[in-house]
Design a protein around this motif. Structure first.
Motif, PDB file in Angstrom:
ATOM      1  N   ALA A 277      85.075  38.206  75.305  1.00 61.61           N
ATOM      2  CA  ALA A 277      86.120  39.017  75.923  1.00 61.61           C
ATOM      3  C   ALA A 277      87.473  38.304  75.868  1.00 61.61           C
ATOM      4  O   ALA A 277      88.508  38.931  75.595  1.00 61.61           O
ATOM      5  N   VAL A 278      87.473  36.992  76.110  1.00 65.33           N
ATOM      6  CA  VAL A 278      88.725  36.231  76.030  1.00 65.33           C
ATOM      7  C   VAL A 278      89.252  36.222  74.599  1.00 65.33           C
ATOM      8  O   VAL A 278      90.454  36.376  74.358  1.00 65.33           O
ATOM      9  N   ALA A 279      88.347  36.041  73.620  1.00 66.11           N
ATOM     10  CA  ALA A 279      88.769  36.041  72.218  1.00 66.11           C
ATOM     11  C   ALA A 279      89.354  37.393  71.825  1.00 66.11           C
ATOM     12  O   ALA A 279      90.356  37.460  71.096  1.00 66.11           O
ATOM     13  N   ALA A 280      88.752  38.478  72.309  1.00 67.90           N
ATOM     14  CA  ALA A 280      89.287  39.808  72.007  1.00 67.90           C
ATOM     15  C   ALA A 280      90.650  39.999  72.658  1.00 67.90           C
ATOM     16  O   ALA A 280      91.561  40.578  72.055  1.00 67.90           O
ATOM     17  N   THR A 281      90.798  39.502  73.890  1.00 66.91           N
ATOM     18  CA  THR A 281      92.092  39.596  74.567  1.00 66.91           C
ATOM     19  C   THR A 281      93.166  38.805  73.825  1.00 66.91           C
ATOM     20  O   THR A 281      94.324  39.214  73.760  1.00 66.91           O
TER      21      THR A 281
END
Length: 253
Positions: free
Chosen positions: A56-60
């Motif tokens: 999720a952090v990488a997508a953000t």
């Protein structure tokens, strides 16, 4: 540390993760890794949730999955070590496809792979969203010993200079018809390494004298004083806080 210095791992993008102050991101990654390491290895489901949090952090941060996976290949030596553990560890044995494996070794391999992979992924995201100059400023803001910050700063700044010097020496050797093809040429390569060391040492002395002549007294001036608001700290704390909740459940379940 006022001048910028780009590095190959940094990926420019306009994302909420990029916008966070560097010391917030460093503290968040450090806390996340601590939580992951503290999680019992038997809580397999917890590591799956950690992986979702990292994704999720990488997508953000708008980091493509393929890019993230390619940069995580740096952990291959640890993967190879983990693969060997079930074969060499002692303790209770179990048959898997006709091969006798150690049960403690299997758990140890899983522990190394799961926690190491998550730590590497978090570090790659940090490096992809934070420039080297900002990382140094963040470490300074977190009160890391100033001498260590200066050593890291000079290492980063002059690493490319030394690499370029080595490249020029290699071009000079090839222009004179030299090609290293075997052990007979090791002497020439050793002389090259010695010459590179002497040139680097002399360059360091000249840089130090130039700094002293300009008033250097053992500490570098801080041109950009990076600060963070409570809201930015709260956004950075989302990842380690969520991971901590998962870790607590893993210990209590």
């Amino acid at each position: 540390m006022g001048a910028g210095h780009a590095h190959r791992l940094y990926r420019h993008a306009d994302s909420p993760v990029h916008a966070l102050p560097p010391h917030c991101k460093i503290a968040a990654v450090f806390a996340f890794v601590l939580v992951v390491v503290s999680t019992p290895r038997e809580a397999v489901w917890a590591f799956g949730l950690y992986a979702l949090l990292v994704a999720a952090v990488a997508a953000t941060a708008r980091i493509p999955a393929g890019l993230l996976l390619r940069r995580m290949l740096i952990e291959i030596p640890f993967v190879l070590f983990a693969v060997l553990m079930p074969f060499v560890a002692e303790g209770e044995r179990i048959e898997v496809l006709g091969t006798s494996l150690s049960v403690p070794g299997l758990w140890g391999a899983w522990n190394v792979l799961a926690k190491g992979t998550l730590g590497v992924a978090a570090s790659v995201i940090l490096a992809s969203t934070t420039e080297l100059r900002e990382l140094l400023l963040g470490l300074q803001r977190l009160k890391l010993p100033p001498l260590l910050v200066q050593i890291a700063s000079f290492m980063i700044r002059y690493g490319d200079v030394i690499t370029d010097e080595l490249r020029r020496m290699s071009v000079a050797r090839r222009s004179r018809g030299f090609e290293a093809r075997g052990i007979r040429h090791w002497g020439v390569l050793a002389k090259t390494a010695g010459a590179l060391f002497i040139r680097s040492y002399e360059r360091g002395e000249r840089v130090h004298l130039a700094m002293v002549s300009r008033g250097y007294t053992g500490s570098m001036p801080v041109i950009d004083d990076v600060t963070a608001t409570p809201a930015q700290w709260a956004r950075a704390a989302v990842l380690p806080t969520a991971a901590l909740a998962v870790c607590v459940i893993g210990w209590t379940s």
